[in-house]
Design an enzyme around this catalytic site. Structure first.
Site, PDB file in Angstrom:
ATOM      1  N   ASP A 113      41.110  57.473  37.267  1.00  0.00           N
ATOM      2  CA  ASP A 113      41.926  56.602  36.437  1.00  0.00           C
ATOM      3  C   ASP A 113      41.172  56.459  35.106  1.00  0.00           C
ATOM      4  OD1 ASP A 113      43.780  54.456  35.672  1.00  0.00           O
ATOM      5  OD2 ASP A 113      42.049  53.152  35.999  1.00  0.00           O
ATOM      6  N   ASP A 357      39.805  51.319  39.429  1.00  0.00           N
ATOM      7  CA  ASP A 357      39.254  49.966  39.392  1.00  0.00           C
ATOM      8  C   ASP A 357      40.313  48.876  39.452  1.00  0.00           C
ATOM      9  OD1 ASP A 357      40.282  50.446  36.757  1.00  0.00           O
ATOM     10  OD2 ASP A 357      39.090  48.746  36.063  1.00  0.00           O
ATOM     11  N   ASP A 361      45.608  51.040  41.257  1.00  0.00           N
ATOM     12  CA  ASP A 361      44.914  52.227  41.778  1.00  0.00           C
ATOM     13  C   ASP A 361      44.783  52.191  43.300  1.00  0.00           C
ATOM     14  OD1 ASP A 361      44.433  53.165  39.164  1.00  0.00           O
ATOM     15  OD2 ASP A 361      42.652  51.914  38.989  1.00  0.00           O
TER      16      ASP A 361
END
Length: 441
Positions: A113, A357, A361
């Site tokens: 990400d 994080d 996600d």
């Protein structure tokens, strides 16, 4: 350590057969030596003084039992895991289970990400450009916001717009929304101080945002709401403009492209359906991001992907800084796209790690073979992951994968030494060289 490593199942299976096999070998060893002595194949002169054939043969059988070491197979895995997880903890890598190590040691594709993982997760507004300057338009808007005034002074166009943005974005938990609110508060506070030496009470009253109605947030796109009667505000990215059918003229388009080429996220704000503002929001890459991605690709041979909600132009600009090819970047991605990319790679037979994080996600962290979450991120991401990188550094991803490979190699080496020891020790204990050297264990 409570969750068993898959390779330990092999060790347990071998150990289950090993013990009865050794007992049988011990009995067979006794019987063979006793038969050899009784048949005269072994001359009585080779027997130690004072030993009967039964005692002589029995000692070989006992030696086989004593020398064999099934515990070495059973301890090969847990000892390596215990030491490895301790080393990982010292380096800020918390591993939740032993099976994670085996999966992580075989990872050949990793999906990152962007926001908060590869970047610092502290986006800031760097550009603020009002594109509608029509006084009649703004007089009408300012006239409909009676709840906002700076210490009785006349409100400027920019101050009114800032207040509208703050009233909308204070209801969102997105990092970009937080950045906008912080920028708005800083600007308005400065404006309050410039108007007069306001007291704390006056400042609080001046910065009191409205409570919007009809608030709608589109994940990964933007948000809209009615701030006061007759004033609707929408804030979002390029994709949000398409969803809201907002007209993007050439001036706005040029501004957005300029920001995107700089690797910034271009955000537009619309009032009553008219785009009035273009903002640039930048989130710096972590200092170790580029070097870590390079290490993963070149040293560990991992296929690195980046998934971001940014548009393609911004995503490519970030990818260039990371030395990632453009075909390894998924732009304008919703949370479901992260799960989809992980599933796609898994369908190709890849062992996939996901690094994230945020709350959005979490589904991808669960889907991946190995989920790694930043300790500086959301708690739910940490719960969904297999490893937690406490310090939130990208280099810790390299540490986690490299350490997993080292631990798994150590487990395999432990198995090898255990098998070598038993394969060599048991025949020696059984006396295969006794006829030549007249010595036994």
């Amino acid at each position: 350590q409570n969750r068993q490593v898959p390779i330990q199942n092999l060790a347990d299976t071998i150990s289950g057969y090993f013990v009865p096999t050794v007992v049988i070998l011990s009995i067979v060893t006794f019987m063979i030596w006793y038969a050899l002595v009784q048949s005269g194949a072994i001359p009585p002169s080779l027997l130690p003084d004072g030993e009967s054939p039964a005692t002589f043969s029995l000692l070989f059988g006992i030696a086989v039992l004593v020398v064999s070491c099934p515990c070495s197979l059973g301890l090969a895995t847990p000892t390596a895991i215990m030491v490895g997880t301790g080393v990982g903890a010292k380096h800020g890598v918390l591993m939740k289970g032993g099976e994670t190590l085996q999966s992580a040691s075989r990872v050949d594709a990793i999906v990152f990400d962007k926001t908060g993982t590869l970047t610092k997760g502290k986006p800031t507004v760097t550009d603020f450009s009002v594109v509608v300057t029509d006084e009649d338009f703004w007089d009408d808007i300012v006239g409909q916001t009676p709840g906002f005034a700076l210490s009785g002074e006349s409100t400027t166009t920019e101050e009114c717009l800032l207040w509208l943005l703050g009233s909308l974005e204070r209801n969102s938990e997105h990092l970009l929304a937080t950045a906008i609110v912080e920028y708005v508060e800083e600007k308005l506070m400065r404006a309050v101080d410039e108007h007069d030496s306001a007291t704390e009470k006056t400042r609080a009253e001046s910065l009191a945002f409205a409570q919007p109605t009809n608030f709608v947030a589109l994940t990964g796109r933007g948000a809209s709401a009615t701030i006061v009667r007759g004033v609707d505000v929408s804030v979002g990215n390029r994709a949000f403009c398409e969803v809201q059918n907002l007209e993007v003229n050439q001036t706005v388009e040029d501004s957005m492209q300029r920001l995107e080429r700089q690797g910034k996220t271009a955000i537009v704000a619309a009032v009553n359906g008219t785009v009035v503002l273009v903002m640039g929001i930048a989130d710096e890459l972590k200092p170790d991001a580029s070097a870590s991605v390079l290490y993963l690709k070149e040293r560990l041979g991992v296929d690195v992907w980046m998934v971001t909600g940014d548009n393609r132009r911004t995503a490519r600009a970030i990818a260039r800084q990371l030395q990632l090819p453009s075909d390894r970047v998924i732009a304008e991605a919703l949370p479901a796209a992260k799960v989809g990319k992980v599933e796609e790679l898994q369908a190709q037979g890849r062992v996939v790690a996901m690094v994230g994080d945020g709350v959005n996600d979490s589904p991808a962290l669960v889907q991946a073979d190995v989920g790694l979450s930043m300790g500086t991120g959301a708690q739910i991401a940490a719960e969904a992951s297999d490893m937690v990188l406490v310090r939130g550094n990208v280099t810790d991803v390299c540490t986690a994968l490299d350490l997993s490979q080292t631990i798994f190699r150590r487990i395999q080496l432990n198995f090898l030494w255990s098998l070598l020891y038993n394969c060599l020790g048991i025949p020696l204990a059984a006396g295969v060289f006794y006829p030549m050297f007249h010595t036994r264990l």
